[in-house]
Design an enzyme around this catalytic site. Sequence first.
Site, PDB file in Angstrom:
ATOM      1  N   SER A   1      31.502  33.243  27.349  1.00  0.00           N
ATOM      2  CA  SER A   1      31.346  33.061  28.795  1.00  0.00           C
ATOM      3  C   SER A   1      32.674  32.968  29.534  1.00  0.00           C
ATOM      4  O   SER A   1      32.723  33.189  30.748  1.00  0.00           O
ATOM      5  CB  SER A   1      30.511  31.806  29.086  1.00  0.00           C
ATOM      6  OG  SER A   1      31.060  30.671  28.444  1.00  0.00           O
TER       7      SER A   1
ATOM      8  N   ASP B   1      31.631  20.320  33.917  1.00  0.00           N
ATOM      9  CA  ASP B   1      32.145  21.505  33.223  1.00  0.00           C
ATOM     10  C   ASP B   1      33.653  21.525  33.399  1.00  0.00           C
ATOM     11  O   ASP B   1      34.157  21.828  34.488  1.00  0.00           O
ATOM     12  CB  ASP B   1      31.527  22.774  33.789  1.00  0.00           C
ATOM     13  CG  ASP B   1      32.018  24.044  33.089  1.00  0.00           C
ATOM     14  OD1 ASP B   1      32.915  23.936  32.219  1.00  0.00           O
ATOM     15  OD2 ASP B   1      31.526  25.146  33.406  1.00  0.00           O
TER      16      ASP B   1
ATOM     17  N   HIS C   1      35.179  26.042  31.982  1.00  0.00           N
ATOM     18  CA  HIS C   1      35.193  27.251  32.808  1.00  0.00           C
ATOM     19  C   HIS C   1      36.009  27.000  34.070  1.00  0.00           C
ATOM     20  O   HIS C   1      36.438  25.882  34.337  1.00  0.00           O
ATOM     21  CB  HIS C   1      33.764  27.657  33.152  1.00  0.00           C
ATOM     22  CG  HIS C   1      32.937  27.995  31.950  1.00  0.00           C
ATOM     23  ND1 HIS C   1      32.192  27.051  31.275  1.00  0.00           N
ATOM     24  CD2 HIS C   1      32.757  29.163  31.292  1.00  0.00           C
ATOM     25  CE1 HIS C   1      31.581  27.623  30.248  1.00  0.00           C
ATOM     26  NE2 HIS C   1      31.910  28.908  30.237  1.00  0.00           N
TER      27      HIS C   1
END
Length: 491
Positions: free
Chosen positions: A173, A467, A470
């Site tokens: 990702s 998160d 990312h």
Amino acid sequence: MKFEMNPFSLHKNNHTFVKCVLCFVLMGLAVRLLFSDSVGFSSVVDSVETPSEEKTEHLSPEGQKSESLEDSLPFQAPVSVYFRGNDNQTSKNDSAKCDIFTGEWIPDPVGPVYTNESCHNIEFHQNCMRNGRPDSGFLYWRWNPSDCELPRFNPARFLDLMRNKSWGFIGDSISRNHVQSLLCILSQIPFEVAATEDFGFIVDDSFKFSVTFLHLEAEKLFSKLGFPPNYHVEEAVEVYHDEEYRSKRWHFPSHNFTLSVIWTPFLVKADVFEDINGVSSSDILLHLDKLDEKWTQQYKSFDYAVIAGGKWFLKTAIYYLNDTVLGCHYCPGRNLTELGFEYAYRKSLQLVLNFVSRTDRKGFVFLRTTTPDHFENGEWFSGGTCKRMVPFKEGEIDMGDVDRIMRDVELEEFEKAAKDVVTEERGLVLKLLDTTQLSLLRPDGHPGPYRHFQPFAEDRNATVQNDCLHWCLPGPIDSWNDLVMEMLVNG
């Protein structure tokens, strides 16, 4: 006293007003571009208005899904239009002698070349500004190598170089995060659209002439500032996605340029037993002698490829060789040899680089190094957060053990592959895209709790999963494309 409004007079006044506004905007743009280098960092906005929930955005079904963080681990107005880079990508010293991966993050009053409103390719979980992140200071930094200048990414030149070419981003990702950054930079709204689209007037030919005149003047200004003639960057067209929207392909028709992302978190064949929320029903089975055909079957179609491993190797897994169980990583309770993630990661990269070196294909291949996370006071599953709002300076943070091990493996295996005489004979250009250290210095660039939409709307003290791996878009990951452009031109 009876008052009669003259519609024609009002319409004419509207025209005059809008013309004045357009002239004022154009003059402001000229002053900003001409003197932006002298603007102090005090122009950075510390907070922005939280976007209204009533305002919608073009989201793919991917953005509507509730993808777990585990599954991907282990409105702000435009600040600027395209900012001109040095067309020659000239460095202070010889580019070949400059380490563009060593340097520091410096204040950048210009800010990003796109926003969450001008780009429609931002995944929901990385759309930090839409999700309500209250600060915007993290947008106003740029990577500055120690011994040379790193020009900004030039989207028009990039597309011109990539005419009739194809790129493939191969990995997990984070690779998808990277390709979305590149799409946002390439798919900017042209100046003409941005200058007229927001005005809700029905205009006559006279007004259209005035607007056209302003556009022509703008083109002259852009030309003086070094912009390409008739500057325009087109919107990408999505032409493919898999069932889970993890692998995608886009096409730029005017340049016949194709951009793909292939989701393959281990690069090798893997049997993964997880649902969309990342809940596992069984341990992962990794075949360390078999590459994932999802990317190997498409590899020859790419003129350029960016390949990267990642944090998925930290997950519990059973390792296979020749269809026989060899050992495992973190499998307590099983009567298996603990080999560790380093063993699997090294074997996988060796297999990948051996395939790349010996496949009959010319072109560029970038091996991107590991991406560090910035969880503090816990991990992603135990309440870890990332609340810092400014970059680290060199020496203020040390690389963690896991990232150091993974990066060492990457550097060692890359060096072996780069020396392979077969690589040179086949016309393959193999490059190391070493983003680890510069990314380590950006704890402020992650979504944190703003991977969710308005996470504190109902309770400002709510406990929200963060998160810290990312990157927000726009955000620090955009600088990765500056590095790629420099390596293409001067590498």
